[in-house]
Design a protein around this motif. Structure first.
Motif, mmCIF file in Angstrom:
data_model
loop_
_atom_site.group_PDB
_atom_site.id
_atom_site.type_symbol
_atom_site.label_atom_id
_atom_site.label_comp_id
_atom_site.label_asym_id
_atom_site.label_seq_id
_atom_site.Cartn_x
_atom_site.Cartn_y
_atom_site.Cartn_z
ATOM 1 N N PRO A 224 0.243 25.402 -4.532
ATOM 2 C CA PRO A 224 -0.584 24.836 -5.601
ATOM 3 C C PRO A 224 0.171 23.708 -6.320
ATOM 4 N N GLY A 225 -0.542 22.665 -6.638
ATOM 5 C CA GLY A 225 0.069 21.518 -7.326
ATOM 6 C C GLY A 225 0.555 20.440 -6.370
ATOM 7 N N SER A 226 0.605 20.750 -5.066
ATOM 8 C CA SER A 226 1.033 19.725 -4.097
ATOM 9 C C SER A 226 -0.038 18.634 -4.033
ATOM 10 N N ARG A 227 0.442 17.404 -3.836
ATOM 11 C CA ARG A 227 -0.492 16.272 -3.763
ATOM 12 C C ARG A 227 -0.585 15.752 -2.329
ATOM 13 N N ILE A 228 -1.780 15.306 -1.978
ATOM 14 C CA ILE A 228 -2.004 14.700 -0.655
ATOM 15 C C ILE A 228 -2.554 13.300 -0.896
ATOM 16 N N VAL A 229 -1.961 12.293 -0.243
ATOM 17 C CA VAL A 229 -2.567 10.961 -0.311
ATOM 18 C C VAL A 229 -2.868 10.488 1.104
ATOM 19 N N SER A 230 -4.047 9.915 1.254
ATOM 20 C CA SER A 230 -4.461 9.438 2.570
ATOM 21 C C SER A 230 -4.827 7.965 2.482
ATOM 22 N N HIS A 231 -4.309 7.205 3.422
ATOM 23 C CA HIS A 231 -4.642 5.781 3.523
ATOM 24 C C HIS A 231 -5.925 5.653 4.350
ATOM 25 N N ASP A 232 -6.907 5.064 3.732
ATOM 26 C CA ASP A 232 -8.184 4.663 4.351
ATOM 27 C C ASP A 232 -9.186 5.768 4.696
ATOM 28 N N PHE A 233 -8.769 7.018 4.905
ATOM 29 C CA PHE A 233 -9.775 7.992 5.345
ATOM 30 C C PHE A 233 -9.830 9.203 4.430
ATOM 31 N N ASP A 234 -11.058 9.672 4.172
ATOM 32 C CA ASP A 234 -11.249 10.792 3.247
ATOM 33 C C ASP A 234 -11.219 12.114 3.995
ATOM 34 N N MET A 235 -11.638 13.197 3.313
ATOM 35 C CA MET A 235 -11.612 14.518 3.962
ATOM 36 C C MET A 235 -12.996 15.156 3.890
ATOM 37 N N GLY A 236 -14.001 14.375 4.269
ATOM 38 C CA GLY A 236 -15.361 14.901 4.357
ATOM 39 C C GLY A 236 -15.848 15.397 3.009
ATOM 40 N N ASP A 237 -16.270 16.665 2.947
ATOM 41 C CA ASP A 237 -16.873 17.159 1.701
ATOM 42 C C ASP A 237 -15.845 17.721 0.710
ATOM 43 N N THR B 135 0.845 -1.211 0.000
ATOM 44 C CA THR B 135 0.000 0.000 0.000
ATOM 45 C C THR B 135 0.871 1.248 0.000
ATOM 46 N N VAL B 136 1.987 1.211 0.745
ATOM 47 C CA VAL B 136 2.933 2.344 0.752
ATOM 48 C C VAL B 136 3.319 2.667 -0.698
ATOM 49 N N GLU B 137 3.694 1.628 -1.446
ATOM 50 C CA GLU B 137 4.179 1.860 -2.816
ATOM 51 C C GLU B 137 3.064 2.384 -3.712
ATOM 52 N N GLU B 138 1.848 1.883 -3.508
ATOM 53 C CA GLU B 138 0.716 2.374 -4.318
ATOM 54 C C GLU B 138 0.376 3.818 -3.955
ATOM 55 N N MET B 139 0.534 4.187 -2.684
ATOM 56 C CA MET B 139 0.285 5.590 -2.276
ATOM 57 C C MET B 139 1.254 6.519 -3.013
ATOM 58 N N LEU B 140 2.522 6.101 -3.056
ATOM 59 C CA LEU B 140 3.545 6.953 -3.680
ATOM 60 C C LEU B 140 3.351 7.006 -5.191
ATOM 61 N N LYS B 141 2.899 5.887 -5.773
ATOM 62 C CA LYS B 141 2.609 5.872 -7.224
ATOM 63 C C LYS B 141 1.418 6.769 -7.524
ATOM 64 N N LEU B 142 0.383 6.668 -6.695
ATOM 65 C CA LEU B 142 -0.823 7.479 -6.927
ATOM 66 C C LEU B 142 -0.486 8.972 -6.849
ATOM 67 N N ALA B 143 0.444 9.321 -5.976
ATOM 68 C CA ALA B 143 0.851 10.737 -5.856
ATOM 69 C C ALA B 143 1.850 11.120 -6.947
ATOM 70 N N GLY B 144 2.261 10.147 -7.772
ATOM 71 C CA GLY B 144 3.203 10.422 -8.866
ATOM 72 C C GLY B 144 4.564 10.872 -8.354
ATOM 73 N N VAL B 145 5.023 10.305 -7.239
ATOM 74 C CA VAL B 145 6.295 10.749 -6.641
ATOM 75 C C VAL B 145 7.469 10.443 -7.574
ATOM 76 N N LYS B 146 8.341 11.448 -7.714
ATOM 77 C CA LYS B 146 9.489 11.325 -8.629
ATOM 78 C C LYS B 146 10.682 12.071 -8.028
ATOM 79 N N PRO B 147 11.882 11.878 -8.606
ATOM 80 C CA PRO B 147 13.046 12.602 -8.077
ATOM 81 C C PRO B 147 12.774 14.104 -8.047
ATOM 82 N N GLY B 148 13.207 14.750 -6.968
ATOM 83 C CA GLY B 148 12.970 16.193 -6.810
ATOM 84 C C GLY B 148 11.784 16.480 -5.896
ATOM 85 N N ASP B 149 10.886 15.507 -5.747
ATOM 86 C CA ASP B 149 9.740 15.717 -4.852
ATOM 87 C C ASP B 149 10.175 15.673 -3.383
#
Ligand SMILES: C[S@@+](CC[C@H](N)C(=O)[O-])C[C@H]1O[C@@H](n2cnc3c(N)ncnc32)[C@H](O)[C@@H]1O
Length: 175
Positions: free
Chosen positions: A141-154, A37-51
């Motif tokens: 602007p452009g920063s990505r947030i990934v959350s495991h299991d819980f959303d952010m309401g509305d 799941t860690v690896e999928e979180m980082l993939k979903l956020a498109g993490v790359k060198p420089g991030d």
């Protein structure tokens, strides 16, 4: 003999209650994210060198360490529990990424994460909601947030994926 035994018992109780009293007042208990799941979180956020990846409540450091080791990013983890910070530092050393990551003992609500362009979290629904205004205020602007299991309401996630029994949510900070 009895007296010595009693004294030892008193000492044992005193040490245990002292250790208990020193436990930090956590908003979320420690439950590590599975490595897949860690690896999928980082993939979903498109993490790359420089991030610059910040994990809020970093536990044993696995998300930030993986971001450095497998995705070429740098990172910072913050956790209120000193035991977790010790483990994270030891794990970073074992992984050979101490030049790319840093772990800080502290409260995520007081932590400046404005230098992050990726934030990862495995917290609780109420904690995500409490953190949301700070995320929206501090991240560029452009920063990505990934959350495991819980959303952010509305605040609707722009992508949601399932990894086994885990759910991962992605948001991007707008202009
Ligand atoms: C569910 S665990 C997630 C650990 C790691 N991020 C992972 O996904 O493997 C939550 C972590 O948040 C930490 N924590 C709880 N309340 C905190 C707070 N107010 N500030 C910083 N860390 C906190 C706990 O010590 C724990 O390590």
């Amino acid at each position: 003999m009895n007296t010595l035994k009693n004294w030892l018992m008193v000492l044992f109780v005193a040490v245990c209650s002292g250790a208990y009293a020193q436990q930090p007042d956590l908003d979320v208990p420690y439950v590590p994210t599975k490595q897949e799941t860690v690896e999928e979180m980082l993939k979903l956020a498109g993490v790359k060198p420089g991030d610059v990846v910040y994990d809020l409540g970093c536990g044993d450091g696995r998300i930030v360490i993986t971001a450095a080791q497998k995705f070429g990013a740098t990172g910072v983890g913050v956790d209120l529990n000193p035991q977790r910070i010790k483990e994270a530092n030891a794990n970073a050393k074992a992984a050979g990424v101490t030049d790319k990551v840093r772990f800080v003992e502290g409260n995520l609500f007081d932590f400046d994460f404005s230098k992050a362009n990726v934030v990862t979290m495995y917290l609780l629904p109420s904690v995500n909601l409490k953190l949301r205004p700070k995320l929206q205020k501090e991240l560029k602007p452009g920063s990505r947030i990934v959350s495991h299991d819980f959303d952010m309401g509305d605040w609707p996630a722009e992508k949601t994926i399932e990894v086994g029994s885990d759910t991962i949510y992605l948001w991007t900070i707008g202009n």
